[in-house]
Motif scaffolding. Structure first.
Motif, mmCIF file in Angstrom:
data_model
loop_
_atom_site.group_PDB
_atom_site.id
_atom_site.type_symbol
_atom_site.label_atom_id
_atom_site.label_comp_id
_atom_site.label_asym_id
_atom_site.label_seq_id
_atom_site.Cartn_x
_atom_site.Cartn_y
_atom_site.Cartn_z
ATOM 1 N N GLN A 26 70.539 150.464 80.917
ATOM 2 C CA GLN A 26 70.824 150.122 82.309
ATOM 3 C C GLN A 26 70.636 151.328 83.220
ATOM 4 N N LYS A 27 71.064 152.488 82.748
ATOM 5 C CA LYS A 27 70.877 153.708 83.532
ATOM 6 C C LYS A 27 69.390 154.011 83.700
ATOM 7 N N ALA A 28 68.629 153.787 82.640
ATOM 8 C CA ALA A 28 67.184 154.012 82.712
ATOM 9 C C ALA A 28 66.549 153.050 83.713
ATOM 10 N N LYS A 29 66.951 151.779 83.668
ATOM 11 C CA LYS A 29 66.398 150.782 84.591
ATOM 12 C C LYS A 29 66.718 151.142 86.039
ATOM 13 N N LYS A 30 67.907 151.644 86.265
ATOM 14 C CA LYS A 30 68.292 152.028 87.624
ATOM 15 C C LYS A 30 67.379 153.127 88.155
ATOM 16 N N GLN A 31 67.105 154.118 87.324
ATOM 17 C CA GLN A 31 66.225 155.211 87.736
ATOM 18 C C GLN A 31 64.787 154.723 87.914
ATOM 19 N N ILE A 32 64.341 153.873 87.004
ATOM 20 C CA ILE A 32 62.976 153.342 87.080
ATOM 21 C C ILE A 32 62.800 152.493 88.335
ATOM 22 N N ASN A 33 63.805 151.688 88.668
ATOM 23 C CA ASN A 33 63.707 150.843 89.862
ATOM 24 C C ASN A 33 63.683 151.673 91.145
ATOM 25 N N ARG A 34 64.273 152.848 91.113
ATOM 26 C CA ARG A 34 64.173 153.752 92.265
ATOM 27 C C ARG A 34 62.718 154.168 92.481
ATOM 28 N N ILE A 35 62.016 154.413 91.390
ATOM 29 C CA ILE A 35 60.597 154.781 91.478
ATOM 30 C C ILE A 35 59.794 153.618 92.054
ATOM 31 N N ILE A 36 60.047 152.420 91.517
ATOM 32 C CA ILE A 36 59.314 151.230 91.967
ATOM 33 C C ILE A 36 59.540 150.989 93.454
ATOM 34 N N ALA A 37 60.804 151.059 93.877
ATOM 35 C CA ALA A 37 61.138 150.764 95.274
ATOM 36 C C ALA A 37 60.483 151.747 96.232
ATOM 37 N N MET A 38 60.453 153.014 95.874
ATOM 38 C CA MET A 38 59.839 154.002 96.752
ATOM 39 C C MET A 38 58.346 153.742 96.912
ATOM 40 N N ALA A 39 57.722 153.207 95.877
ATOM 41 C CA ALA A 39 56.273 152.982 95.909
ATOM 42 C C ALA A 39 55.883 151.688 96.611
ATOM 43 N N THR A 40 56.841 150.925 97.151
ATOM 44 C CA THR A 40 56.476 149.723 97.903
ATOM 45 C C THR A 40 55.900 150.069 99.267
ATOM 46 N N ASP A 41 56.089 151.299 99.702
ATOM 47 C CA ASP A 41 55.559 151.779 100.983
ATOM 48 C C ASP A 41 54.339 152.654 100.716
ATOM 49 N N SER A 42 53.340 152.599 101.582
ATOM 50 C CA SER A 42 52.103 153.343 101.326
ATOM 51 C C SER A 42 52.331 154.849 101.269
ATOM 52 N N THR A 43 53.162 155.375 102.173
ATOM 53 C CA THR A 43 53.446 156.810 102.133
ATOM 54 C C THR A 43 54.250 157.157 100.890
ATOM 55 N N GLY A 44 55.235 156.326 100.582
ATOM 56 C CA GLY A 44 56.010 156.546 99.363
ATOM 57 C C GLY A 44 55.134 156.473 98.132
ATOM 58 N N ARG A 45 54.174 155.538 98.135
ATOM 59 C CA ARG A 45 53.283 155.387 96.983
ATOM 60 C C ARG A 45 52.388 156.611 96.808
#
Length: 229
Positions: A26-45
């Protein structure tokens, strides 16, 4: 040790170990989802792509190819590369994805060390935030890097990029705004009314990740494929 005693001890060990493994996952998923969420924006990606490229020692062009081959978002792709470092191959992972498994199922079957992945993802997120701040402070080196890498976030989008909750996107947006504002404070910038209005139309200044309808970079280009050399 008697068979019955051994059986009881084994059950007790499993009863303790399984919740620990689940918690680490669960801790790993939380960190991984932070990566995914940041990449939803072009600058973040842009930042996520560059940071993962540097962390893994894999070119951004190759990461784009892998994403198009597997359909993985950047978070899941990072997990896949952790599996590769443990002996898996991208070909084998892609084959399992094609039969309906997700990267978490594949990782579980390989008895992945979730605590290790969680730590690696947390380290990556810290570096992503560091690069965000640096880009907001001085964008030219990052623009030069994009040019050198032939990287365009509009050619680097897959459906799975939006496999996060609105709450996670909002958290990414808050992180984005925090580092943007910190960089502005360092430069001593203050926006007047006209600049504030312009900022609302500028995804870099207006708040970063906003989900599928955020604007440029949030949907794949009509032609698809990789950018030209």
């Amino acid at each position: 040790m008697r068979p019955l005693t051994f059986f009881i001890v084994t059950i007790l060990v499993m009863a303790v170990a399984l919740p620990v493994v689940a918690d680490d996952q669960q801790k790993a998923k939380k960190q991984i989802n932070r990566i995914i969420a940041m990449a939803t924006d072009s600058t973040g990606r842009r930042i996520v792509s560059m940071t993962i490229s540097d962390a893994l020692g894999v070119s951004r062009r190759e990461l784009v190819r892998e994403r198009r081959q597997t359909g993985l978002n950047y978070g899941s792709l990072f997990v896949a590369h952790q599996l590769i470092s443990g002996g898996a191959t991208m070909t084998a992972i892609a084959a399992q994805l094609k039969v309906g498994k997700n990267v978490w199922q594949i990782a579980t079957e390989q008895r992945t060390n979730w605590k290790q992945i969680s730590a690696a993802a947390k380290k990556l997120n810290n570096k992503i935030e560091d690069n965000l701040y640096r880009r907001f402070s001085k964008s030219q080196p990052y623009e030069d890097r994009d040019q050198a890498d032939h990287y365009n976030p509009d050619f680097d989008v897959v459906k799975a990029d939006y496999a996060v909750t609105q709450e996670e996107i909002e958290q990414a947006q808050n992180t984005y705004i925090f580092w943007r504002d910190r960089a502005s404070e360092r430069r001593g910038e203050r926006l007047d009314t006209a600049q504030e209005q312009a900022a609302r139309l500028d995804p870099i200044r207006a708040g970063g990740p906003q989900g599928r309808d955020a604007g440029m970079g949030s949907l794949p280009p009509a032609a698809g494929g990789l950018p030209p050399n």
